[in-house]
Design an enzyme around this catalytic site. Structure first.
Site, PDB file in Angstrom:
ATOM      1  N   GLU A  39       0.728  -1.367  -0.100  1.00  0.00           N
ATOM      2  CA  GLU A  39      -0.002   0.087  -0.131  1.00  0.00           C
ATOM      3  C   GLU A  39       0.868   1.248   0.130  1.00  0.00           C
ATOM      4  OE1 GLU A  39      -3.085  -0.431   3.003  1.00  0.00           O
ATOM      5  OE2 GLU A  39      -4.083  -1.946   1.766  1.00  0.00           O
ATOM      6  N   GLU A  59      -5.360  -8.323  -0.388  1.00  0.00           N
ATOM      7  CA  GLU A  59      -6.208  -7.928   0.653  1.00  0.00           C
ATOM      8  C   GLU A  59      -7.575  -7.583   0.294  1.00  0.00           C
ATOM      9  OE1 GLU A  59      -4.850  -4.886   3.428  1.00  0.00           O
ATOM     10  OE2 GLU A  59      -2.828  -5.575   3.274  1.00  0.00           O
TER      11      GLU A  59
HETATM   12  O1  IFM Z   1      -4.805  -3.361   8.468  1.00  0.00           O
HETATM   13  C1  IFM Z   1      -4.960  -2.724   7.153  1.00  0.00           C
HETATM   14  C2  IFM Z   1      -3.588  -3.394   6.353  1.00  0.00           C
HETATM   15  O2  IFM Z   1      -2.556  -3.222   7.440  1.00  0.00           O
HETATM   16  C3  IFM Z   1      -3.267  -2.726   5.117  1.00  0.00           C
HETATM   17  N1  IFM Z   1      -4.733  -2.685   4.436  1.00  0.00           N
HETATM   18  C4  IFM Z   1      -5.847  -2.294   5.051  1.00  0.00           C
HETATM   19  C5  IFM Z   1      -5.952  -2.902   6.410  1.00  0.00           C
HETATM   20  C6  IFM Z   1      -7.479  -2.671   6.942  1.00  0.00           C
HETATM   21  O3  IFM Z   1      -7.407  -1.322   7.215  1.00  0.00           O
END
Ligand code: IFM
Length: 448
Positions: A166, A354
């Site tokens: 990210e 994710e």
């Molecule tokens: O917990 C986070 C993760 O570390 C990175 N992506 C989003 C998730 C939820 O906010």
């Protein structure tokens, strides 16, 4: 009822990150990261929570691998804590830190679970932050050396590598919005960080190839989908700007070797520049093997003539249902992001690194009924299947997260896990969604 089946080689998994689950913040030679500093700074994290203990996964690896095995997943995404491996960021290597990850990898492999390793999920060694952190170009080389250390130790065992998690969060959220470590509020600093982490990514890919490391390498940008509120040109342009700043800014340099012009112009008009040195764009765009995509949400964007700023003053309207994080539930946005990416950048293999939702659910005598999480996952996995049918080159999907954990500035108040964690006793209890996901993984599909 129809059974929606995924391709035979499609893989299911779950994801976590070091600072969010490990704990053991000062054990076996680990030095502080920017998140240790930030979480211990009053007012930065809800309730003063820290990752000192988190889920205590550092000491409970066996339990966690068993829970993964019983979940029936074939991939587990985790991250390495740089300050465990090279505590001061550069210089001396801490072999005990590496041992911990090698043991984890061995345990995963022994259980038939493919390790999916993220090199950087936000826990920059504090010693490097003290020298300017990602604003300082010297951090790029420190990162490549750290990555090389991990490559050498785990080569042949780990076959799926991610450089960064990210980049929008590492740069904008952490250095402009200031909600994450190191908590700066300076847009120029954020753009500098964004550029430097992308150069670090590219140099790491280059090093990976030079060393002949076995396996594949990619990175994991977060995406969101901004749909114009109406077909009015102002709304269309504003939504495009937001998609540009959030998605394209971190995808186009890697996949096309350029920053998106419309966003660059917007920044330039406000006096902000990207400090590109000769050769940077070539390095950033070294070919990767796959993309990791994180997706949670999106929105409808309406132009607001009074808005001075891209990130906090746009008039964003919606009528979406929301998760307990107040994020819009927008599975169509997931489909849109994936199909847009494919038409914009080509059909590179994609793993969803994710996707998931925050929902609170009580543990009642060992049962946690999180029907809303099941509903969220169901909708998003159907959107994923539609994207597959539309030609998106999808290879796998990982739920965020295996278990409830330290949700950054929100501490332990925002559970995303398939497994409930009691943060007093550290006891783990699989939720209803865990059993639901197990069926999905085992049957490689779901009913509609
Ligand atoms: O917990 C986070 C993760 O570390 C990175 N992506 C989003 C998730 C939820 O906010």
């Amino acid at each position: 009822m129809t059974f929606v089946k995924f391709p035979d080689d499609f893989q299911w998994g779950t994801a976590t990150a070091a600072y969010q689950i490990e704990g053991a913040f000062d054990e076996d030679g680990r030095a502080p990261s920017i998140w240790d500093t930030f979480s211990k700074t009053p007012g930065k994290v809800l309730n003063g929570d820290t990752g000192d203990i988190a889920c205590d996964s550092y000491h409970r690896v066996d339990d966690d691998v068993r829970l993964l095995k019983e979940l029936g997943v074939k991939m587990y995404r985790f991250s390495i804590a740089w300050p465990r491996v090279i505590p001061q960021g550069a210089g001396e290597v801490n072999p005990v830190g590496l041992d911990y990850y090698e043991e984890l990898v061995d345990k995963l492999l022994a259980n038939g679970i493919e390790p999916f390793l993220t090199l950087y999920h936000w826990d920059l060694p504090q010693a490097l932050q003290d020298q300017g952190g990602w604003e300082n170009r010297a951090t790029i080389d420190a990162f490549v050396t750290y990555a090389e250390t991990v490559f050498q130790r785990l080569n042949g065992k780990v076959k799926k590598w991610l450089t960064l998690n990210e980049p929008w969060c590492i740069s904008i959220l952490s250095n402009y919005i200031g909600a994450h470590a190191p908590g700066k509020q300076d847009l120029q600093a954020a753009l500098d960080v964004a550029h430097h982490i992308l150069v670090a990514h590219g140099k790491t890919v280059e090093r990976f190839r030079e060393l002949g490391i076995v396996g594949e390498i990619g990175y994991a940008p977060n995406t969101e989908w901004n749909e114009p509120y109406s077909s009015h040109p102002d709304d269309v342009r504003t939504a495009a700007l937001r998609n540009g700043a959030f998605n394209e800014w971190f995808l186009s340099p890697v996949l096309k070797g350029t920053y998106p012009e419309h966003v660059k112009r917007w920044y330039a008009d406000k006096g902000y520049t990207v400090k590109i040195q000769p050769g940077d764009m070539e390095i950033i765009s070294r070919p990767i093997d796959f993309l990791g995509i994180n997706y949670y949400t999106g929105t409808l964007v309406k132009y607001n003539p009074g808005a001075g700023d891209l990130y906090d003053s746009l008039d964003i309207r919606s009528g979406f249902e929301k998760t307990d994080f107040d994020w819009n539930i927008y599975p169509e946005g997931f489909y849109n992001v994936l199909t847009w990416m494919t038409s914009e950048y080509g059909a590179l293999p994609i793993y969803i690194t994710e996707n998931g939702a925050c929902y609170e659910a009580k543990n009642v005598n060992g049962e946690v009924n999180d029907a809303n999480r099941i509903s969220f996952l169901h909708k998003h996995i159907l959107a994923l299947h539609r994207a597959l049918e539309s030609g998106v080159n999808l290879k796998g999907y990982m739920v965020w997260s295996l278990m409830d954990n330290f949700e950054w500035a929100f501490g332990y108040s925002k559970p995303f896990g398939l497994i409930d964690v009691n943060f007093q006793t550290l006891e783990r209890t699989p939720k209803a969604s865990y059993y639901w996901y197990n069926q999905l993984a085992v049957r490689n599909g779901l009913e509609v």
